[in-house]
Write a protein that holds these residues in place. Structure first.
Motif, PDB file in Angstrom:
ATOM      1  N   VAL B 375       0.838  -1.202   0.000  1.00  0.00           N
ATOM      2  CA  VAL B 375       0.000   0.000   0.000  1.00  0.00           C
ATOM      3  C   VAL B 375       0.869   1.247   0.000  1.00  0.00           C
ATOM      4  O   VAL B 375       0.604   2.218  -0.712  1.00  0.00           O
ATOM      5  CB  VAL B 375      -0.955  -0.014   1.216  1.00  0.00           C
ATOM      6  N   ASN B 376       1.935   1.203   0.807  1.00  0.00           N
ATOM      7  CA  ASN B 376       2.857   2.334   0.842  1.00  0.00           C
ATOM      8  C   ASN B 376       3.428   2.641  -0.533  1.00  0.00           C
ATOM      9  O   ASN B 376       3.628   3.799  -0.900  1.00  0.00           O
ATOM     10  CB  ASN B 376       4.011   2.033   1.804  1.00  0.00           C
ATOM     11  N   LEU B 377       3.709   1.575  -1.260  1.00  0.00           N
ATOM     12  CA  LEU B 377       4.285   1.752  -2.585  1.00  0.00           C
ATOM     13  C   LEU B 377       3.213   1.868  -3.670  1.00  0.00           C
ATOM     14  O   LEU B 377       3.530   1.867  -4.848  1.00  0.00           O
ATOM     15  CB  LEU B 377       5.227   0.584  -2.901  1.00  0.00           C
ATOM     16  N   GLU B 378       1.968   1.869  -3.206  1.00  0.00           N
ATOM     17  CA  GLU B 378       0.809   1.985  -4.098  1.00  0.00           C
ATOM     18  C   GLU B 378       0.727   0.845  -5.111  1.00  0.00           C
ATOM     19  O   GLU B 378       0.275   1.016  -6.230  1.00  0.00           O
ATOM     20  CB  GLU B 378       0.812   3.341  -4.812  1.00  0.00           C
TER      21      GLU B 378
END
Lengths: 324, 691
Positions: B375-378
C-alpha cells in the motif's frame, strides 16, 4: 544503511549532468534520486507568454532545464518511496500533490498534510521534479532538503533549499539563491545575482553582472568574474578573482580572510580595513598611491577609479594581480 | 555550529550590515509583488483544496496596525510561513511577528464559508481578514509565558467578504521557536483553504474510522495483555505470560502513540510521542523475542541476559537521542526480527508442539506487513494501518492461542496425573483396607487359633494323659514307643494292660482324621480297651469296641486298632484296619509281615475279624505301627512304603540290642525321608524286643 546502497544504485544508473545539449532523453537520465522509470505524475502546461513557475517539494530535488523543442512547461514528478512497516507514514496519502495552472502561473507542489517530523524524524519519501522549460521563464523553486538545478533559462529565478545544494548555470536575469546548509554554485550566468547562505559555501564562476552574496559561516569563492561584486560573511573566507570589475567590489567578513585577485588592466581605488594586509604579490609599479592608518589602508592601483572596499575584523587581506 | 549560534551569528551579521548602507540593498526581496489568487476552481481537486502559497510577507515584531489593508508592507521580507531556519537566518526574530498575504478572491469563494485547513501551526495566532480579527488559534500573547500554542487541528470556518482584493494578516507567536527550529526544523504555520462542507465531513469520517478502528485494536491488545498478566500474577512460575503481556502492552502503547501523533498539534507532543514510538518499538521487539526465547529453552541464560541488557540500553539511548541513533534502532529491530525467525525455525526443527500456531501468526503478521508495504508503494489500494493491525492481531491471537494451548496441555496432563493418583489412591486404600481386613482376620484367626491351640493343647494334654505314663516291664518283653502327631491332637493311640495273671495286652490304634474328634475317638477306644481287655477275647473285644464307637454317632469317624495279647513267648494278634505288624526273626534275620485284614472299628458292617497266634523266640522283634509311617511323603511326593520299613527294621534289629535303638533308627529314617516336610498323618511306632 541506505546511503551505500543508494550510492551504488546512483553509480550504476546516473550519468553526468551537463549544462548544454539538453534534450528529453537527457532529462530522463538526470533523475538519480528517482526509483521510477516513469514519472509518478506528469503534465505539460501550455502558456501564452512567460511562464511563472512555482515548485515546492519537502524532500527531493528540482531540476529545470531548457528544452528548445518544447512549447510551454513540462513537469515530471518522480517519487522515491521507502516504506514504513507500521504507520503508513510513507504513503502518498499523507502528501498533497498539486499541479495547478492559473493563466501563466504554474504551481507544482508537494506538501505534507500533517506536520512533518522535520529533522526529528526520518522522511524517506522523496519527490523529485524534473522540469523542461522554455528559455524565458520566471521560477520559484524550493526544496526543504533536496538539490536544485537550474540550467539555461532567462528571467527572474528564485532557488531555495534548506539542506540541499543549489546550482544555477548558463542563465540570465534576476537570480536569487537561498540555502541554509547546502552549497551554492553559479556558473556562466549573466545578470543580477543574489545569494544567501547560512553554512553553505558559495562558488561563483564566469558570472557577468552584479552579484550580491551573504553568508553566515560559508566561504565564498569566485573566479573569472566580470561585473560588480558585493559579498559579506561572518566567519567564512572570501576568495574572489575578477576578469573585470564594472562598478565596484565590496568584500566584508568578521573573522575570515580575504583573498582578492584584480586584473592589472583596470585601475582601482582600494580601501582595506584589516590588521594584516598582504600586497607582496602586487607589482610595485601597479601601486600608484598608498596611505596607511592603524587598520585602514588606502591604495590606488593603476590609474584608480573603480572602488574596492575590503573589511575584516580579525582576518587577513591579500591582494594580488589576476593570474599569479 | 549549532542553530542558536547560527542565529546569533546572523544577528551579529545583521548589525554589521545595518552599519553599511551599501549592503542594505542586498536585503531587498526580489519578489515583492508576488500575489496569489483565491479561486473556486481548485474545488475540483480531489481533496477540495484552494491552494495558496506559503510565501507571505513577514515582519518580526508586533503592531496591530499591521493588520490594516492600507498598511504598506512593501518593505517586508517574503518568507515561507513554515518559518524554516533559512527563512529566519537573516531576520531578527524573537518569536513574534506578522504575516500578510494579499490575494484576489473570485466571487465564487466570497460570502460563503470556507474551511481554513491547518497543516501546521506550532505557535498561537490571531487571524485578520481585511483588518478584522476573525479567528484565534491557541492563545496569542506577546509574552511567551502567556502564549498557548494551538493544539486543535480541526478545520475552522472563515468567510471572505464579497470583494476582489483580500488581505489575510496573521499575528503569530511561537514561544518555543528555538526548540522547534532545533527539533522540527521550522517554527511557523501552513494554511490552506478548502470546501467547508467537504472538509468538515472528512474530519468527522476520519475520526470515526480512525478512532473506532484504533480503539478496538487497542482494546484487544489491552484485554489480551491483562488476561495473560493476571495469569502470570496467579502463577508466576509461567513467565511466558509475563513476556506476552508486556509485549501486548507496549504494542498497545505503540498503537496509541501512532494514533495520538496523528492528532498532535504541538511540537512538544510530537517530540514526546516520537520518542515514545521509537523506544516502544524496541521494547515491543525485546519482549516478542524474549517470548520466543522462553519457548525455546535451549538458549543459554548468558545470551538472554546480554540480549535483554543490550535491548534496554538501545531503548534508553533511542529515547534520549532519537535522531542520532536511528541506525542503532534499525539494526536492533533487524536483529530482533532475525532472532525471532531463527528461534521459530529451531522450534519447527525441534518439532515443538503448537509451534505451527505461532508460525501461522507470524505468517499473517508478515503478510500484513507486506500488504502495508504494497500500500505504501501503491502496488495495492487500502489502508496501511489496517494491514499492520490485522497482521498484528493474528500474531497476538496466535501467541495467546499458543500459551492457552500450552496451559491446556499442562492442565490435561495434570488432570490425568490426578486421575492416576486417585486411582492409585483408591487401589492403595482398597489394598490397605484388604490388608487391614486380612490383618484383622489374621488376628481373629490367630486369636481363634490361640483359642483352638489352647483347646488343642488341653486336648493334647488329655490325649497324652490317656497314653501310658510308662511302658510295661514284663518279661520277656522290652518295649519302646515313638509317636509323632500331625496336629496338636493326633488320632494315633497306643496302650497296654497287664492282667492279674501277668498277661500283657498291648494295642496300637489309629483314628481316622486328627484333632479333637480323633482325640475323642482315642478316648473312647481307651475306655473300651481298659474296660474289656481282660474280660473277653480279642475278637469279641473288637466287635464290642466297633459297636460302641458306632454308637457314638461320630460321622465318618473310625478307628483302626491292633491288639497283641502276650503270654510269655506266645502271642495272639488281631487287627482292624491297621497296617501289618512286622515280625523279625532273630535266628533267620528275616522280617515277616503279619497282615490281618479287617475294616476299622465303628463301621456299620460286622466284619469277621480274625486272630493269629505266633510263638516268639528270644532275639525276635515285633514292630507295630500306624499307617502314618508307611504313608510318609518326601519332597518328591513319594511315600516311604512298607518295603523300606521292612529293610530298615531288619537292618536295625540285626545291628542293635535295644528296642529304643530301633526306634531311634526309625526316627532318623523319618527325618531323612521327609526332610523339612511336616508329616501329614500321625506316626506311631511300637517295637517289642523278645528277650
Amino acid at each position: 544503511m541506505k546511503a551505500p546502497f543508494l550510492f551504488l544504485i546512483w553509480l550504476i544508473i546516473s550519468t553526468p549532468v551537463e549544462a548544454k545539449g539538453q534534450s528529453i532523453a537527457t532529462v530522463a537520465t538526470v533523475s538519480p534520486e528517482s526509483d521510477q522509470n516513469e514519472p509518478y505524475r506528469s503534465r505539460h502546461f501550455m502558456v501564452d507568454g512567460v511562464a511563472d513557475l512555482k515548485v515546492f517539494t519537502p524532500s527531493g530535488d528540482i531540476e529545470v532545464v531548457y528544452n528548445p523543442d518544447l512549447k510551454g512547461v513540462k513537469v515530471d514528478l518522480y517519487v522515491k518511496r521507502g516504506f514504513s512497516l507500521w504507520s503508513g507514514s510513507q504513503n502518498l496519502d499523507n502528501y498533497r500533490i498539486i499541479f495547478r495552472q492559473n493563466g501563466n502561473a504554474i504551481t507544482t507542489s508537494v506538501e505534507r498534510k500533517h506536520p512533518a517530523p522535520g529533522r526529528f524524524g526520518s522522511d524517506d519519501v522523496k519527490f523529485t521534479f524534473v522540469i523542461q522549460a522554455p528559455k524565458e521563464i520566471l521560477t520559484n523553486l524550493r526544496s526543504m532538503s533536496g538539490d536544485i538545478l537550474l540550467n539555461g533559462v532567462v528571467g527572474r529565478q528564485f532557488l531555495q533549499s534548506d539542506a540541499g545544494n543549489l546550482s544555477l548555470k548558463n542563465s540570465e536575469g534576476e537570480l536569487s539563491l537561498y540555502s541554509s546548509a547546502g552549497s551554492v554554485s553559479l556558473e556562466n550566468n549573466n545578470g543580477y545575482v543574489q545569494v544567501k547562505t547560512v553554512a553553505g559555501d558559495v562558488h561563483i564562476e564566469k558570472n557577468r553582472g552584479e552579484a550580491r552574496i551573504r553568508s553566515v559561516s560559508g566561504n565564498i569563492y569566485s573566479r573569472e568574474m566580470m561585473g560588480s561584486f558585493i559579498c559579506a560573511t561572518v566567519s567564512g573566507n572570501i576568495d574572489a578573482s575578477f576578469d573585470s570589475v564594472f562598478e565596484g567590489v565590496h568584500l566584508e567578513t568578521i573573522t575570515g580572510n580575504v583573498h582578492l585577485e584584480l586584473n592589472e588592466v583596470q585601475g582601482f581605488d582600494v580601501k582595506t580595513e584589516t590588521m594584516k594586509l598582504n600586497l607582496d604579490q602586487l607589482p610595485a609599479s601597479y601601486i600608484s598611491e598608498r596611505t596607511s592608518g592603524r587598520r585602514t589602508t588606502m591604495l590606488k592601483l593603476g590609474e584608480g577609479g573603480i572602488p574596492v572596499n575590503i573589511k575584516t575584523v580579525s582576518g587577513s587581506v591579500e591582494i594580488k594581480p589576476k593570474g599569479n | 555550529m549549532g542553530d542558536k549560534q547560527k542565529l546569533s551569528a546572523a544577528l551579529l551579521f545583521l548589525l554589521v550590515l545595518m552599519a553599511d548602507g551599501e549592503l542594505l540593498k542586498a536585503q531587498e526581496d526580489p519578489f515583492m509583488t508576488e500575489q496569489d489568487s483565491l479561486l473556486a476552481e481548485p474545488f475540483q481537486m480531489d481533496d477540495h483544496i484552494i491552494y495558496i502559497t506559503d510565501r507571505w510577507k513577514f515582519q518580526p515584531g508586533d503592531s496591530l496596525q499591521w493588520a490594516s489593508p492600507d498598511y504598506d508592507d512593501r518593505a517586508w521580507t517574503t518568507v515561507s510561513t513554515y518559518l524554516t531556519e533559512l527563512d529566519l537566518a537573516f531576520t531578527e526574530w524573537s518569536g513574534t511577528g506578522w504575516f500578510r498575504l494579499n490575494i484576489e478572491a473570485d466571487t465564487s469563494v466570497t460570502g460563503r464559508p470556507l474551511a481554513l485547513l491547518i497543516n501546521q501551526h506550532l505557535g498561537a495566532s490571531e487571524i485578520y481578514i481585511n483588518g478584522k480579527k476573525v479567528l484565534e488559534l491557541g492563545k496569542f500573547s506577546t509574552e511567551p509565558l502567556n502564549a498557548e500554542p494551538n493544539e486543535n487541528k480541526d478545520p475552522r470556518v472563515v468567510i471572505f467578504p464579497e470583494q476582489k482584493n483580500q488581505l489575510i494578516a496573521v499575528r503569530y507567536t511561537d514561544p518555543n521557536y528555538l526548540e522547534n527550529l532545533e527539533l522540527l526544523g521550522s517554527s511557523g504555520f501552513r494554511f490552506l483553504f478548502g470546501d467547508w462542507e467537504y472538509h468538515r465531513e472528512a474530519k468527522i469520517s476520519f475520526l470515526e474510522n480512525w478512532i473506532s478502528r484504533f480503539m478496538f485494536f487497542l482494546g484487544v491488545l489491552v484485554a489480551f495483555g491483562t488476561i495473560h498478566f493476571l495469569l502470570y500474577i496467579y502463577y508466576p512460575a509461567e513467565k511466558r505470560n509475563l513476556y506476552f503481556s508486556i509485549f501486548a502492552f507496549f504494542l498497545a502503547i505503540l498503537v496509541f502513540s501512532f494514533y495520538r501523533i496523528e492528532l498532535s498539534g504541538t511540537a512538544d507532543q510530537t517530540i514526546f510521542l516520537t520518542r515514545l514510538i521509537y523506544s516502544a518499538e524496541v521494547i515491543t521487539l525485546i519482549f516478542a523475542t524474549r517470548f520466543t526465547h522462553s519457548i525455546y529453552k535451549h538458549q543459554s541464560n548468558k545470551y538472554l541476559n546480554i540480549y535483554l541488557a543490550a535491548g534496554a540500553a538501545v531503548a534508553g539511548i533511542v529515547w534520549f537521542y532519537p535522531v542520532q541513533t536511528l541506525w542503532l534502532r534499525e539494526i536492533f529491530i533487524l536483529f530482533s526480527v532475525f532472532e525471532i525467525l531463527r528461534v521459530i525455525g529451531l522450534l519447527f526443527r525441534q518439532g515443538k508442539r503448537g509451534v505451527n500456531i505461532l508460525g501461522a501468526g507470524i505468517l499473517f503478521f508478515v503478510a500484513g506487513l507486506l500488504y502495508s508495504i504494497a500500500v505504501n508503494l501503491e502496488w495495492a489500494a487500502g489502508d496501511v494501518s489496517m494491514g499492520s493491525m490485522t497482521g498484528a492481531s493474528f500474531l497476538i491471537i496466535s501467541m495467546s492461542l499458543f500459551l492457552s494451548r500450552e496451559f491446556s496441555v499442562t492442565q490435561k496432563g495434570l488432570e490425568n496425573k490426578i486421575v492416576e493418583i486417585r486411582e492409585l489412591s483408591e487401589k492403595n486404600l482398597q489394598q490397605e483396607k484388604l490388608s487391614k481386613q486380612r490383618e484383622l482376620e489374621k488376628k481373629l484367626l490367630e486369636a481363634e487359633n490361640e483359642r483352638k491351640s489352647l483347646e488343642l493343647e488341653e486336648a493334647r494334654a488329655l490325649q497324652l494323659s490317656m497314653l501310658p505314663q510308662k511302658l510295661p516291664d514284663v518279661h520277656p518283653y522290652e518295649i519302646a514307643v515313638y509317636m509323632e502327631t500331625a496336629n496338636e491332637v493326633g488320632g494315633d493311640y497306643y496302650d497296654y494292660s497287664i492282667g492279674k495273671n501277668g498277661e500283657l495286652v498291648v494295642t496300637v490304634g489309629d483314628a481316622t482324621g486328627h484333632g479333637l474328634k480323633a482325640g475323642i475317638m482315642v478316648a473312647a477306644a481307651k475306655s473300651y480297651f481298659h474296660t474289656m481287655v481282660h474280660e473277653s477275647g480279642l475278637l469279641r473285644m473288637l466287635a464290642r469296641m466297633s459297636s460302641g464307637i458306632r454308637n457314638l454317632n461320630m460321622k465318618m469317624m473310625y478307628m483302626g486298632l491292633m491288639l497283641v495279647k502276650c503270654k510269655k513267648y506266645e502271642v495272639e494278634i488281631t487287627a482292624a484296619g491297621m497296617p501289618p505288624a512286622l515280625h523279625y526273626h532273630g535266628k533267620s534275620g528275616l522280617v515277616e509281615q503279619i497282615l490281618l485284614k479287617g475294616l476299622p472299628l465303628g463301621t456299620k458292617v460286622d466284619y469277621p475279624y480274625k486272630t493269629r497266634k505266633i510263638n516268639l523266640q528270644p532275639g525276635d522283634y515285633l514292630l507295630l505301627m500306624s499307617d502314618g509311617l508307611m504313608e510318609l511323603f518326601n519332597e518328591e511326593r513319594n511315600m516311604l512304603g512298607l518295603e523300606k520299613i521292612e529293610q530298615e527294621f531288619a537292618s536295625a534289629a540285626a545291628n542293635t540290642a535295644q528296642a529304643g535303638d530301633i526306634i531311634d533308627r526309625f526316627v532318623q529314617l523319618i527325618r531323612n525321608w521327609a526332610g523339612d516336610l511336616k508329616n501329614e498323618d500321625d506316626i506311631t511306632i511300637m517295637v517289642m524286643k523278645i528277650i
